[in-house]
Design a protein around this motif. Structure first.
Motif, PDB file in Angstrom:
ATOM      1  N   PHE A 226     -78.785  74.724 -14.604  1.00 57.16           N
ATOM      2  CA  PHE A 226     -79.226  76.008 -14.077  1.00 57.16           C
ATOM      3  C   PHE A 226     -78.268  77.122 -14.469  1.00 57.16           C
ATOM      4  CE2 PHE A 226     -78.216  79.137 -10.754  1.00 57.16           C
ATOM      5  CZ  PHE A 226     -79.270  79.996 -10.978  1.00 57.16           C
ATOM      6  N   MET A 227     -76.963  76.913 -14.229  1.00 56.44           N
ATOM      7  CA  MET A 227     -76.023  77.997 -14.481  1.00 56.44           C
ATOM      8  C   MET A 227     -75.934  78.304 -15.970  1.00 56.44           C
ATOM      9  SD  MET A 227     -74.124  79.882 -12.364  1.00 56.44           S
ATOM     10  CE  MET A 227     -75.026  81.231 -13.114  1.00 56.44           C
ATOM     11  N   PHE A 228     -75.976  77.265 -16.799  1.00 56.10           N
ATOM     12  CA  PHE A 228     -75.949  77.460 -18.248  1.00 56.10           C
ATOM     13  C   PHE A 228     -77.158  78.280 -18.685  1.00 56.10           C
ATOM     14  CE2 PHE A 228     -77.221  76.203 -22.531  1.00 56.10           C
ATOM     15  CZ  PHE A 228     -76.040  76.346 -23.237  1.00 56.10           C
ATOM     16  N   THR A 229     -78.350  77.835 -18.297  1.00 53.22           N
ATOM     17  CA  THR A 229     -79.556  78.522 -18.762  1.00 53.22           C
ATOM     18  C   THR A 229     -79.707  79.890 -18.107  1.00 53.22           C
ATOM     19  OG1 THR A 229     -80.970  77.455 -17.096  1.00 53.22           O
ATOM     20  CG2 THR A 229     -80.744  76.349 -19.217  1.00 53.22           C
ATOM     21  N   HIS A 230     -79.262  80.010 -16.866  1.00 51.93           N
ATOM     22  CA  HIS A 230     -79.444  81.291 -16.170  1.00 51.93           C
ATOM     23  C   HIS A 230     -78.533  82.361 -16.741  1.00 51.93           C
ATOM     24  CE1 HIS A 230     -80.964  83.821 -13.021  1.00 51.93           C
ATOM     25  NE2 HIS A 230     -79.738  84.103 -12.593  1.00 51.93           N
ATOM     26  N   ASN A 231     -77.307  82.018 -17.070  1.00 56.35           N
ATOM     27  CA  ASN A 231     -76.442  83.036 -17.661  1.00 56.35           C
ATOM     28  C   ASN A 231     -76.920  83.432 -19.055  1.00 56.35           C
ATOM     29  OD1 ASN A 231     -74.796  83.605 -15.518  1.00 56.35           O
ATOM     30  ND2 ASN A 231     -73.055  82.405 -16.211  1.00 56.35           N
ATOM     31  N   TRP A 232     -77.469  82.487 -19.807  1.00 60.71           N
ATOM     32  CA  TRP A 232     -78.050  82.858 -21.095  1.00 60.71           C
ATOM     33  C   TRP A 232     -79.327  83.683 -20.892  1.00 60.71           C
ATOM     34  CZ3 TRP A 232     -75.541  83.321 -25.284  1.00 60.71           C
ATOM     35  CH2 TRP A 232     -74.468  82.464 -25.598  1.00 60.71           C
ATOM     36  N   TRP A 233     -80.053  83.403 -19.827  1.00 58.55           N
ATOM     37  CA  TRP A 233     -81.222  84.229 -19.476  1.00 58.55           C
ATOM     38  C   TRP A 233     -80.790  85.672 -19.229  1.00 58.55           C
ATOM     39  CZ3 TRP A 233     -82.174  86.720 -14.743  1.00 58.55           C
ATOM     40  CH2 TRP A 233     -83.475  87.173 -14.518  1.00 58.55           C
ATOM     41  N   HIS A 234     -79.692  85.838 -18.507  1.00 55.05           N
ATOM     42  CA  HIS A 234     -79.178  87.191 -18.288  1.00 55.05           C
ATOM     43  C   HIS A 234     -78.822  87.864 -19.611  1.00 55.05           C
ATOM     44  CE1 HIS A 234     -78.864  88.290 -14.052  1.00 55.05           C
ATOM     45  NE2 HIS A 234     -78.745  87.005 -13.800  1.00 55.05           N
ATOM     46  N   GLN A 235     -78.195  87.108 -20.496  1.00 61.59           N
ATOM     47  CA  GLN A 235     -77.859  87.682 -21.799  1.00 61.59           C
ATOM     48  C   GLN A 235     -79.128  88.103 -22.536  1.00 61.59           C
ATOM     49  OE1 GLN A 235     -75.509  89.091 -23.125  1.00 61.59           O
ATOM     50  NE2 GLN A 235     -74.479  88.002 -24.783  1.00 61.59           N
ATOM     51  N   ALA A 236     -80.172  87.284 -22.452  1.00 60.46           N
ATOM     52  CA  ALA A 236     -81.435  87.615 -23.119  1.00 60.46           C
ATOM     53  C   ALA A 236     -82.021  88.921 -22.583  1.00 60.46           C
ATOM     54  CB  ALA A 236     -82.434  86.469 -22.945  1.00 60.46           C
ATOM     55  N   LEU A 237     -81.869  89.173 -21.268  1.00 63.02           N
ATOM     56  CA  LEU A 237     -82.436  90.394 -20.693  1.00 63.02           C
ATOM     57  C   LEU A 237     -81.791  91.648 -21.256  1.00 63.02           C
ATOM     58  CD1 LEU A 237     -83.031  89.674 -16.893  1.00 63.02           C
ATOM     59  CD2 LEU A 237     -84.531  89.274 -18.851  1.00 63.02           C
ATOM     60  N   PHE A 238     -80.501  91.597 -21.543  1.00 60.51           N
ATOM     61  CA  PHE A 238     -79.850  92.769 -22.135  1.00 60.51           C
ATOM     62  C   PHE A 238     -80.520  93.134 -23.468  1.00 60.51           C
ATOM     63  CE2 PHE A 238     -76.085  91.307 -19.569  1.00 60.51           C
ATOM     64  CZ  PHE A 238     -75.999  92.431 -18.771  1.00 60.51           C
ATOM     65  N   PHE A 239     -80.777  92.124 -24.287  1.00 56.78           N
ATOM     66  CA  PHE A 239     -81.425  92.381 -25.575  1.00 56.78           C
ATOM     67  C   PHE A 239     -82.874  92.820 -25.386  1.00 56.78           C
ATOM     68  CE2 PHE A 239     -77.947  89.517 -26.856  1.00 56.78           C
ATOM     69  CZ  PHE A 239     -77.427  90.228 -27.931  1.00 56.78           C
ATOM     70  N   LEU A 240     -83.573  92.143 -24.495  1.00 59.04           N
ATOM     71  CA  LEU A 240     -84.982  92.453 -24.264  1.00 59.04           C
ATOM     72  C   LEU A 240     -85.162  93.905 -23.834  1.00 59.04           C
ATOM     73  CD1 LEU A 240     -87.559  90.269 -22.419  1.00 59.04           C
ATOM     74  CD2 LEU A 240     -87.152  92.578 -21.591  1.00 59.04           C
ATOM     75  N   LYS A 250     -84.912  83.686 -29.724  1.00 55.18           N
ATOM     76  CA  LYS A 250     -83.946  82.734 -30.266  1.00 55.18           C
ATOM     77  C   LYS A 250     -83.145  82.091 -29.139  1.00 55.18           C
ATOM     78  CE  LYS A 250     -80.492  82.493 -34.010  1.00 55.18           C
ATOM     79  NZ  LYS A 250     -79.344  81.888 -33.333  1.00 55.18           N
ATOM     80  N   LEU A 251     -82.727  82.883 -28.161  1.00 47.63           N
ATOM     81  CA  LEU A 251     -81.997  82.332 -27.027  1.00 47.63           C
ATOM     82  C   LEU A 251     -82.875  81.395 -26.203  1.00 47.63           C
ATOM     83  CD1 LEU A 251     -79.949  85.445 -25.833  1.00 47.63           C
ATOM     84  CD2 LEU A 251     -79.085  83.402 -26.995  1.00 47.63           C
ATOM     85  N   TYR A 252     -84.144  81.737 -26.065  1.00 48.69           N
ATOM     86  CA  TYR A 252     -85.083  80.840 -25.379  1.00 48.69           C
ATOM     87  C   TYR A 252     -85.098  79.477 -26.063  1.00 48.69           C
ATOM     88  CZ  TYR A 252     -89.495  78.884 -23.684  1.00 48.69           C
ATOM     89  OH  TYR A 252     -90.441  78.043 -23.137  1.00 48.69           O
ATOM     90  N   ASP A 253     -85.227  79.467 -27.358  1.00 45.58           N
ATOM     91  CA  ASP A 253     -85.346  78.215 -28.100  1.00 45.58           C
ATOM     92  C   ASP A 253     -84.038  77.423 -28.122  1.00 45.58           C
ATOM     93  OD1 ASP A 253     -87.996  78.770 -28.726  1.00 45.58           O
ATOM     94  OD2 ASP A 253     -87.494  79.727 -30.638  1.00 45.58           O
ATOM     95  N   GLU A 254     -82.911  78.113 -28.125  1.00 45.41           N
ATOM     96  CA  GLU A 254     -81.634  77.432 -28.346  1.00 45.41           C
ATOM     97  C   GLU A 254     -80.807  77.230 -27.080  1.00 45.41           C
ATOM     98  OE1 GLU A 254     -79.544  79.597 -31.350  1.00 45.41           O
ATOM     99  OE2 GLU A 254     -81.049  79.172 -32.916  1.00 45.41           O
TER     100      GLU A 254
END
Length: 438
Positions: A226-240, A250-254
């Protein structure tokens, strides 16, 4: 009697029990992975009530039918050991037993008592914060950590917990200061990283957010999924929100989808990102097919309104009619039968929203607006963070635009842009709505 890592007396003479308890507690607060040893420790030390209470809790976290057998076994063991337990252990065990019986109000009363009378129990405060979080009660979330903070001023986790409480209360300066200090004290404090990311996203400081999370991302690899994917989810939102849509895909897939495809929170992170992208007009390819198949295979549903409101869209997008019917039937039943504290959330917020999201997935925007309307002012009650619930506001406002309800959509979009000026996503959503309204 021995003490745990936070100085709390534990009814045991076993150094091994203490070692396992400390690992369990640290993994929960710090989002680690060293949980399962608590079952063996409770088996070897049956007179330690709090070890059995922790094992009961871990049983409840299991998202398979085995959760019933596991939680029942250790709940009975915990109750049998209460005669020799300390007051703190008895109160904590009572809180866990309330959670097991879905008596959320009772559990929260016990957590408040622990905060007042046994401030050393930081685990109880974290568990209580999570319980308040699931109710959307930001006041309770911050109150708990404030009661015990002086006892834990040398602990990075306490600063991270307070940072998130302040962020949810929109005390952004204090939240950022606490989160950054927590990270200085203990670099591997992903909840603090996450709290600062919330502040930077909410304030529209996207470039700062990307750098903050990128610099710390090497600390997440050994954290739980959860914490791994959630922090990367936060990173994805900045780009989105900057309208760089390829990086989130790309972050979704990787990073975001694939760590533990069976786990609820991993699924929620993935659904949330794909859904946002679609609302912004991005073609996500066939990604719903794989994601929805894992949601359809779930044996634990109707656990929380917030989760079901994600699952329903994935199932509708994936065409899983039987799983969708079961999900809705369970949610509707809870709207009639859930305990008092949560019944109205199911009936008045979750169920109408879920019906609206099915319509949205089917392209019926007028139907989606009609069904979602009454729930919109009460979305806070489903829990989740402001950033997570923003997806539901996007679903609402994009449905209004597609349904031609510009008189209702434009004020929402104008308010968004006034709050965070210069955010590309909000700017273009407003420009598009204005162009279509003329």
């Amino acid at each position: 009697m021995l003490n745990d890592a936070y100085g709390n007396p534990v009814t045991t003479n076993s150094a091994d029990t203490i070692k396992v308890i400390d690992a369990f507690v640290d993994s929960y607060i710090g989002f680690g992975t060293d949980f399962s040893g608590i079952f063996g420790a409770a088996d070897r030390d049956p007179d330690c009530a709090i070890a059995a209470a922790y094992a009961t809790l871990l049983g409840l976290f299991v998202e398979t039918p085995a959760r019933v057998e596991l939680s029942t076994k250790y709940a009975n063991q915990a109750k049998a050991a209460l005669g020799n337990a300390t007051e703190r252990e008895r109160i904590f065990t009572a809180a866990v037993l309330c959670l097991r019986e879905l008596d959320v109000a009772g559990a929260l009363a016990h957590f408040r008592t622990l905060a007042s009378d046994h401030p050393g129990d930081l685990f109880a405060i974290k568990l209580g914060q999570n319980t308040y979080f699931n109710l959307g009660d930001d006041d309770g979330l911050l109150w708990l950590i404030n009661q015990v903070f002086d006892r834990h001023k040398d602990c990075a986790y306490a600063y991270g917990m307070r940072a998130f409480g302040h962020e949810q209360k929109s005390n952004f300066g204090q939240a950022e200061a606490d989160g950054r200090l927590a990270t200085e004290m203990k670099r591997k404090e992903p909840w603090a990283h996450h709290a600062v990311a919330h502040v930077l996203l909410t304030q529209g400081r996207h470039d700062e957010g990307i750098k903050w999370m990128d610099d710390l991302s090497n600390e997440w690899d050994d954290r739980n999924s959860f914490m791994f994917t959630h922090n990367w989810w936060h990173q994805a939102l900045f780009f989105l929100e900057q309208e760089d849509f390829q990086t989130p895909l790309k972050l979704y897939d990787e990073k975001i989808w694939g760590v533990d495809k069976t786990y609820s929170l991993d699924q929620v992170n993935a659904i949330s990102l794909l859904w946002r992208l679609e609302q912004l007009g991005v073609d996500v390819g066939d990604r719903w097919t794989d994601l929805s198949s894992f949601v359809a295979a779930r044996t634990l549903i109707n656990d929380q309104p917030f989760f079901d409101m994600h699952y329903v869209y994935a199932l509708a997008r994936g065409g899983h009619a039987d799983a969708l019917e079961a999900l809705m039937a369970g949610a509707e039943k809870l709207g009639r039968d859930a305990p008092g504290l949560t019944r109205a959330v199911w009936s008045d917020v979750a169920v109408p929203s879920m019906r609206g999201y099915i319509s949205l997935a089917q392209g019926d925007h007028k139907g989606a607006v009609r069904q979602m309307a009454a729930a919109q002012p009460r979305l806070q009650e489903i829990g989740g963070s402001h950033a997570q619930r923003d997806m539901f506001q996007l679903a609402w406002v994009t449905s209004l635009v597609e349904a031609g309800k510009f008189d209702r959509a434009l004020p929402i979009l104008e308010a968004r842009l006034a709050f965070r000026q210069g955010v590309a996503m909000d700017t273009h959503l407003l420009e598009n709505a204005r162009a279509r309204a003329t």
